[in-house]
Design an enzyme around this catalytic site. Structure first.
Site, PDB file in Angstrom:
ATOM      1  CG  ASN A   1      -0.188  -0.110   2.516  1.00  0.00           C
ATOM      2  OD1 ASN A   1       0.474   0.837   2.911  1.00  0.00           O
ATOM      3  ND2 ASN A   1      -0.250  -1.273   3.180  1.00  0.00           N
TER       4      ASN A   1
ATOM      5  CB  ALA B   1       2.567  -1.063  10.648  1.00  0.00           C
TER       6      ALA B   1
ATOM      7  CG  ASP C   1      -6.257  -6.681  13.891  1.00  0.00           C
ATOM      8  OD1 ASP C   1      -5.455  -6.033  14.600  1.00  0.00           O
ATOM      9  OD2 ASP C   1      -7.170  -6.139  13.240  1.00  0.00           O
TER      10      ASP C   1
END
Ligand code: C5P
Length: 397
Positions: A210, A275, A306
């Site tokens: 990303n 992050a 997660d």
């Protein structure tokens, strides 16, 4: 808390018989909480062994400016940046002259020039050398540069002379080092910060990632260090420079980052999850480069762990700050995330516009906790980080 907790002290040991007292100085600094690394000059090595200093400091001793391996990573610059303070004890007449004339003729003198850290010197030499015009002149020059000089003691010397030149007492030296630091809001706190864009491999050459640059996270790393914290920085793909005063660990994928965080979380007081971690990664990473063909390519993605949520579930969880980059219904989604992940605060980053958030130098965020909401107006990421920490400290510490 100890006055030197988490402080990085770089100890220069130069050529004086009193170099044999250096291990004691290291111990006294460690007693006050400091982490110590040593630079040993050629002269210093005539009076104390590298092994002794390595054993006591529990760190590799640095001595060679021309060490090929260390200098590949610009070793002297890294050491210069690592130090919160440089102490030279003992400072020989030769090292004193190097400092006074701004020489970069060995590792110690080069690091001194390359470092912005405060410098303290504790001269030790024969009394006649100490009284000489040359040494007095060098001390005057050094004193005019805002360098702290710890005067030597007066008394019997190793050479049989009596006079000024004995290295000051180790306890006094450590106390003077401690006086240089004032405690700040995060002094003694251990903080783990994740940052950057996670990288999820598809095959040996391709990946999913990303636009996160890691700049917001790095601004938090820098500000936490300035406020006195000991920072562990776990970073993925970043477009910004690491801070050498942090303990830096690279972890590119979500899985690797999860492992690195879990291995380091138990000693942390605060976890800042900045992050941009991929929520999914390819179920199978192709062993060879996937070949082009006319058919559609189906990529099966599976959810990643997660990290933030897992940290929040720990029985002894640290205080946690999460980030929420949202493009739609930002406030509702961020509030939901705060609740679902179980963190103490969420920083909402509305990334629907191109000007804010990812891969830019400025940002505009909202600080959210259970009973509190505060907008931080558009400004540099450094200032945003400062403000986030100000609010967090006020609300939670
Ligand atoms: O759920 P979402 O990805 O939007 O949550 C963002 C927050 O959760 C960020 O603080 C991010 O660092 C963290 N996160 C994580 N592990 C993941 C995904 C996100 O720690 N796999």
């Amino acid at each position: 808390m100890k006055p030197l907790t988490n402080k990085h002290i770089l100890l220069g040991v130069s050529g004086s018989i009193s170099a044999y007292k250096a291990p004691d100085i290291i111990r006294r600094l460690q007693d006050l909480g400091a982490k110590v690394q040593v630079i040993l000059t050629q002269g210093g090595a005539k009076f104390i062994t590298e092994h002794a200093l390595q054993s006591i400091s529990q760190n590799q001793v640095h001595s060679n400016l021309w060490d090929k391996k260390a200098e590949l990573a610009m070793g002297h610059i890294q050491l210069a940046k690592w130090a919160d303070l440089i102490l030279i004890a003992p400072t020989s007449a030769n090292t004193l002259a190097n400092i006074a004339s701004g020489k970069a003729c060995d590792l110690l003198s080069s690091v001194i020039l390359a470092s912005a850290a405060p410098l303290i010197i504790a001269p030790a030499m024969n009394q006649q050398m100490f009284k000489s015009n040359a040494v007095s002149g060098n001390l005057k020059t050094i004193a005019s540069r805002n360098i702290t000089i710890i005067s030597p003691d007066d008394g019997a010397q190793a050479c049989g002379d009596i006079g000024p030149g004995r290295l000051a007492d180790a306890n006094n030296i450590a106390a003077i080092v401690a006086q240089q630091f004032h405690t700040t809001e995060l002094t003694g706190k251990n903080i783990l910060i994740t940052l950057g864009a996670s990288v999820e491999a598809i095959d040996p050459v391709r990946y999913i990632s990303n636009h996160s640059s890691g700049k917001m996270g790095m601004a938090l790393v820098n500000n936490c260090i300035e406020l006195g914290a000991s920072v562990t920085c776990i970073y993925a793909n970043i477009q910004t420079e690491l801070n050498q005063r942090a303990s830096n660990i690279q972890a590119l994928s979500a899985k690797k980052m999860h492992k690195a965080v879990m291995e380091n979380i138990s000693k942390q007081d605060i976890f800042i999850s900045c992050a941009a971690v991929a929520d999914f990664s390819p179920k199978n990473i192709a062993k060879d480069k996937i070949k082009k063909n006319a058919d559609d390519l189906k990529l099966i993605l599976k959810p990643n762990p997660d990290i933030l949520q897992d940290v929040c579930k720990l029985p002894k969880k640290p205080l946690t700050i999460g980030f929420a980059a949202e493009t739609k219904n930002p406030l509702e989604n961020a509030k939901l995330k705060l609740k679902n992940k179980g963190c103490d605060a969420i920083i909402l980053n509305d990334v629907s516009g191109a000007d804010f958030g990812l891969n830019v130098d400025e940002n505009e965020v909202v600080f959210l906790s259970q009973n509190y909401q505060q907008k931080i107006a558009k400004t540099s990421k450094q200032k945003i980080a400062k403000k986030i920490l100000e609010i967090f400290i006020r609300k939670f510490l």
